[in-house]
Scaffold this motif. Structure first.
Motif, mmCIF file in Angstrom:
data_model
loop_
_atom_site.group_PDB
_atom_site.id
_atom_site.type_symbol
_atom_site.label_atom_id
_atom_site.label_comp_id
_atom_site.label_asym_id
_atom_site.label_seq_id
_atom_site.Cartn_x
_atom_site.Cartn_y
_atom_site.Cartn_z
ATOM 1 N N LYS A 111 -15.856 16.068 110.232
ATOM 2 C CA LYS A 111 -16.512 14.779 110.618
ATOM 3 C C LYS A 111 -17.858 15.064 111.401
ATOM 4 N N GLY A 112 -18.896 14.662 111.025
ATOM 5 C CA GLY A 112 -20.123 14.485 111.668
ATOM 6 C C GLY A 112 -21.154 15.751 111.064
ATOM 7 N N CYS A 113 -20.438 16.738 110.037
ATOM 8 C CA CYS A 113 -21.195 17.638 109.527
ATOM 9 C C CYS A 113 -21.834 17.438 108.237
ATOM 10 N N ASP A 114 -23.021 17.796 108.017
ATOM 11 C CA ASP A 114 -23.741 17.312 106.614
ATOM 12 C C ASP A 114 -24.133 18.507 105.819
ATOM 13 N N ARG A 115 -23.442 19.773 106.017
ATOM 14 C CA ARG A 115 -23.785 20.813 105.469
ATOM 15 C C ARG A 115 -22.744 21.096 104.340
ATOM 16 N N TRP A 116 -23.206 21.866 103.126
ATOM 17 C CA TRP A 116 -22.720 22.037 101.901
ATOM 18 C C TRP A 116 -21.330 22.660 102.199
ATOM 19 N N GLY A 117 -20.238 22.224 101.464
ATOM 20 C CA GLY A 117 -18.924 23.026 101.730
ATOM 21 C C GLY A 117 -18.811 24.261 100.919
ATOM 22 N N SER A 118 -19.193 25.379 101.459
ATOM 23 C CA SER A 118 -19.336 26.553 100.483
ATOM 24 C C SER A 118 -18.001 27.199 100.352
ATOM 25 N N PHE A 119 -17.048 26.948 101.132
ATOM 26 C CA PHE A 119 -15.697 27.562 101.107
ATOM 27 C C PHE A 119 -14.457 26.504 101.009
ATOM 28 N N GLY A 120 -13.676 27.035 100.145
ATOM 29 C CA GLY A 120 -13.096 25.874 99.330
ATOM 30 C C GLY A 120 -11.559 26.522 99.837
ATOM 31 N N ILE A 121 -10.651 25.758 100.442
ATOM 32 C CA ILE A 121 -9.325 26.382 100.950
ATOM 33 C C ILE A 121 -8.250 24.900 100.548
ATOM 34 N N GLY A 122 -7.141 25.280 100.268
ATOM 35 C CA GLY A 122 -6.307 24.372 99.814
ATOM 36 C C GLY A 122 -6.633 23.596 98.783
ATOM 37 N N ARG A 123 -6.236 22.293 98.498
ATOM 38 C CA ARG A 123 -6.727 21.410 97.586
ATOM 39 C C ARG A 123 -7.907 20.384 98.018
ATOM 40 N N GLY A 124 -8.946 20.392 97.839
ATOM 41 C CA GLY A 124 -9.995 19.590 98.255
ATOM 42 C C GLY A 124 -10.528 19.873 99.578
ATOM 43 N N LEU A 125 -10.050 20.891 100.156
ATOM 44 C CA LEU A 125 -10.700 21.005 101.583
ATOM 45 C C LEU A 125 -11.824 22.005 101.350
#
Length: 75
Positions: A28-42
């Motif tokens: 919450k509050g972060c606007d950076r790209w999610g480069s690291f995927g863990i779990g399902r949809g995280l």
């Protein structure tokens, strides 16, 4: 313990006609790209990856019905 809060509005989304999925950092509050995927949809950025892994360790991963029935059987 971590104070990371997941933003439910940041679910990975596939746009029509685009061959990839938008996955922003779920913190919450972060606007950076999610480069690291863990779990399902995280998906998390590098700054929130460790805290995201801690959240994943606390949440049980649901098993599929087939996996529940197959446990303990010798085939």
């Amino acid at each position: 313990m971590t104070d990371l809060t997941l933003d439910p509005a940041k679910q990975p989304r596939r746009k029509a006609g685009v061959p990839f999925v938008d996955h922003w950092c779920r913190a919450k509050g972060c606007d950076r790209w999610g480069s690291f995927g863990i779990g399902r949809g995280l998906w998390f950025c590098a700054d929130h990856l460790a805290a995201g892994r801690m959240i994943l360790e606390r949440v049980p991963v649901p098993q599929k019905q087939d996996e529940k029935q197959a446990q303990g059987r010798l085939i």
